[in-house]
Design a protein around this motif. Sequence first.
Motif, PDB file in Angstrom:
ATOM      1  N   ASN A   1      43.784  19.781  30.314  1.00  0.00           N
ATOM      2  CA  ASN A   1      42.642  18.906  30.589  1.00  0.00           C
ATOM      3  C   ASN A   1      42.089  19.079  32.001  1.00  0.00           C
ATOM      4  O   ASN A   1      41.069  18.496  32.341  1.00  0.00           O
ATOM      5  CB  ASN A   1      42.985  17.438  30.298  1.00  0.00           C
ATOM      6  N   GLU A   2      42.737  19.893  32.854  1.00  0.00           N
ATOM      7  CA  GLU A   2      42.229  20.182  34.194  1.00  0.00           C
ATOM      8  C   GLU A   2      41.262  21.359  34.205  1.00  0.00           C
ATOM      9  O   GLU A   2      40.673  21.665  35.234  1.00  0.00           O
ATOM     10  CB  GLU A   2      43.384  20.494  35.143  1.00  0.00           C
TER      11      GLU A   2
ATOM     12  N   GLY B   1      41.503  21.008  39.904  1.00  0.00           N
ATOM     13  CA  GLY B   1      42.494  21.531  40.852  1.00  0.00           C
ATOM     14  C   GLY B   1      41.802  22.292  41.971  1.00  0.00           C
ATOM     15  O   GLY B   1      41.005  21.724  42.717  1.00  0.00           O
ATOM     16  N   CYS B   2      42.055  23.584  42.046  1.00  0.00           N
ATOM     17  CA  CYS B   2      41.527  24.410  43.134  1.00  0.00           C
ATOM     18  C   CYS B   2      40.031  24.719  42.970  1.00  0.00           C
ATOM     19  O   CYS B   2      39.400  25.227  43.880  1.00  0.00           O
ATOM     20  CB  CYS B   2      42.316  25.714  43.232  1.00  0.00           C
ATOM     21  N   ARG B   3      39.463  24.419  41.803  1.00  0.00           N
ATOM     22  CA  ARG B   3      38.051  24.642  41.472  1.00  0.00           C
ATOM     23  C   ARG B   3      37.656  26.114  41.506  1.00  0.00           C
ATOM     24  O   ARG B   3      36.491  26.446  41.702  1.00  0.00           O
ATOM     25  CB  ARG B   3      37.138  23.806  42.363  1.00  0.00           C
ATOM     26  N   ARG B   4      38.603  26.996  41.302  1.00  0.00           N
ATOM     27  CA  ARG B   4      38.315  28.440  41.296  1.00  0.00           C
ATOM     28  C   ARG B   4      38.197  28.956  39.864  1.00  0.00           C
ATOM     29  O   ARG B   4      38.878  28.501  38.962  1.00  0.00           O
ATOM     30  CB  ARG B   4      39.411  29.204  42.020  1.00  0.00           C
ATOM     31  N   TRP B   5      37.320  29.939  39.730  1.00  0.00           N
ATOM     32  CA  TRP B   5      37.152  30.627  38.453  1.00  0.00           C
ATOM     33  C   TRP B   5      38.210  31.715  38.345  1.00  0.00           C
ATOM     34  O   TRP B   5      38.599  32.330  39.341  1.00  0.00           O
ATOM     35  CB  TRP B   5      35.773  31.256  38.371  1.00  0.00           C
ATOM     36  N   PHE B   6      38.661  31.964  37.129  1.00  0.00           N
ATOM     37  CA  PHE B   6      39.585  33.065  36.852  1.00  0.00           C
ATOM     38  C   PHE B   6      39.344  33.538  35.426  1.00  0.00           C
ATOM     39  O   PHE B   6      38.597  32.921  34.663  1.00  0.00           O
ATOM     40  CB  PHE B   6      41.044  32.627  37.051  1.00  0.00           C
ATOM     41  N   ASN B   7      39.951  34.661  35.084  1.00  0.00           N
ATOM     42  CA  ASN B   7      39.829  35.216  33.739  1.00  0.00           C
ATOM     43  C   ASN B   7      41.153  35.063  33.006  1.00  0.00           C
ATOM     44  O   ASN B   7      42.219  35.021  33.624  1.00  0.00           O
ATOM     45  CB  ASN B   7      39.455  36.700  33.794  1.00  0.00           C
ATOM     46  N   ALA B   8      41.064  34.993  31.707  1.00  0.00           N
ATOM     47  CA  ALA B   8      42.260  34.900  30.863  1.00  0.00           C
ATOM     48  C   ALA B   8      42.009  35.667  29.577  1.00  0.00           C
ATOM     49  O   ALA B   8      40.873  35.748  29.109  1.00  0.00           O
ATOM     50  CB  ALA B   8      42.582  33.449  30.548  1.00  0.00           C
ATOM     51  N   VAL B   9      43.064  36.236  29.028  1.00  0.00           N
ATOM     52  CA  VAL B   9      43.008  36.796  27.681  1.00  0.00           C
ATOM     53  C   VAL B   9      43.720  35.784  26.797  1.00  0.00           C
ATOM     54  O   VAL B   9      44.882  35.462  27.021  1.00  0.00           O
ATOM     55  CB  VAL B   9      43.686  38.181  27.605  1.00  0.00           C
TER      56      VAL B   9
ATOM     57  N   MET C   1      48.849  21.482  26.246  1.00  0.00           N
ATOM     58  CA  MET C   1      49.132  22.870  26.549  1.00  0.00           C
ATOM     59  C   MET C   1      49.051  23.093  28.060  1.00  0.00           C
ATOM     60  O   MET C   1      48.255  22.443  28.745  1.00  0.00           O
ATOM     61  CB  MET C   1      48.106  23.760  25.839  1.00  0.00           C
ATOM     62  N   LEU C   2      49.852  24.001  28.563  1.00  0.00           N
ATOM     63  CA  LEU C   2      49.798  24.380  29.972  1.00  0.00           C
ATOM     64  C   LEU C   2      49.011  25.681  30.120  1.00  0.00           C
ATOM     65  O   LEU C   2      49.209  26.609  29.347  1.00  0.00           O
ATOM     66  CB  LEU C   2      51.204  24.569  30.542  1.00  0.00           C
ATOM     67  N   ILE C   3      48.127  25.715  31.104  1.00  0.00           N
ATOM     68  CA  ILE C   3      47.394  26.923  31.457  1.00  0.00           C
ATOM     69  C   ILE C   3      47.861  27.323  32.845  1.00  0.00           C
ATOM     70  O   ILE C   3      47.936  26.491  33.752  1.00  0.00           O
ATOM     71  CB  ILE C   3      45.868  26.684  31.429  1.00  0.00           C
ATOM     72  N   ASP C   4      48.171  28.597  33.016  1.00  0.00           N
ATOM     73  CA  ASP C   4      48.725  29.111  34.273  1.00  0.00           C
ATOM     74  C   ASP C   4      47.595  29.527  35.220  1.00  0.00           C
ATOM     75  O   ASP C   4      47.101  30.644  35.158  1.00  0.00           O
ATOM     76  CB  ASP C   4      49.651  30.291  33.982  1.00  0.00           C
ATOM     77  N   CYS C   5      47.187  28.627  36.110  1.00  0.00           N
ATOM     78  CA  CYS C   5      46.158  28.935  37.108  1.00  0.00           C
ATOM     79  C   CYS C   5      46.718  29.974  38.080  1.00  0.00           C
ATOM     80  O   CYS C   5      47.837  29.806  38.572  1.00  0.00           O
ATOM     81  CB  CYS C   5      45.768  27.667  37.871  1.00  0.00           C
ATOM     82  N   PRO C   6      45.967  31.058  38.380  1.00  0.00           N
ATOM     83  CA  PRO C   6      46.472  32.064  39.317  1.00  0.00           C
ATOM     84  C   PRO C   6      46.721  31.514  40.726  1.00  0.00           C
ATOM     85  O   PRO C   6      47.503  32.070  41.485  1.00  0.00           O
ATOM     86  CB  PRO C   6      45.373  33.123  39.351  1.00  0.00           C
ATOM     87  N   GLU C   7      46.065  30.416  41.087  1.00  0.00           N
ATOM     88  CA  GLU C   7      46.211  29.841  42.424  1.00  0.00           C
ATOM     89  C   GLU C   7      47.225  28.701  42.463  1.00  0.00           C
ATOM     90  O   GLU C   7      47.980  28.562  43.420  1.00  0.00           O
ATOM     91  CB  GLU C   7      44.858  29.320  42.936  1.00  0.00           C
TER      92      GLU C   7
END
Length: 99
Positions: A15-16, A63-71, A2-8
């Motif tokens: 797996n990232e 990747g960028c090692r940043r936290w983000f939120n997702a619904v 599955m692909l997750i869309d990182c905001p950055e």
Amino acid sequence: MMLIDCPECGPRNENEFHYGGQAHVAYPADGGASMSEEQWAQFLFFRDNPKGPFAERWVHAAGCRRWFNAVRDTATYEFLAVYRTGEPQPVLDRSGASA
């Protein structure tokens, strides 16, 4: 995969990323010092567990090692919205699309 869309970084393989629990949890102002042991355990270990859209924290660990939120829809595992930490949770209609 599955692909997750990182905001950055944009879409990346799942797996990232690492799951970080429920988003928008209000932490005690005093760090929990005024809470009883039962209240502290309740705060630490009890979270919502709905079937359907749920706001979560994720980190792009490889990747960028940043936290983000997702619904994410917990029934289908589909990511309905992704947004940066500190931004308000997007309003979704009943189909899961941004309103």
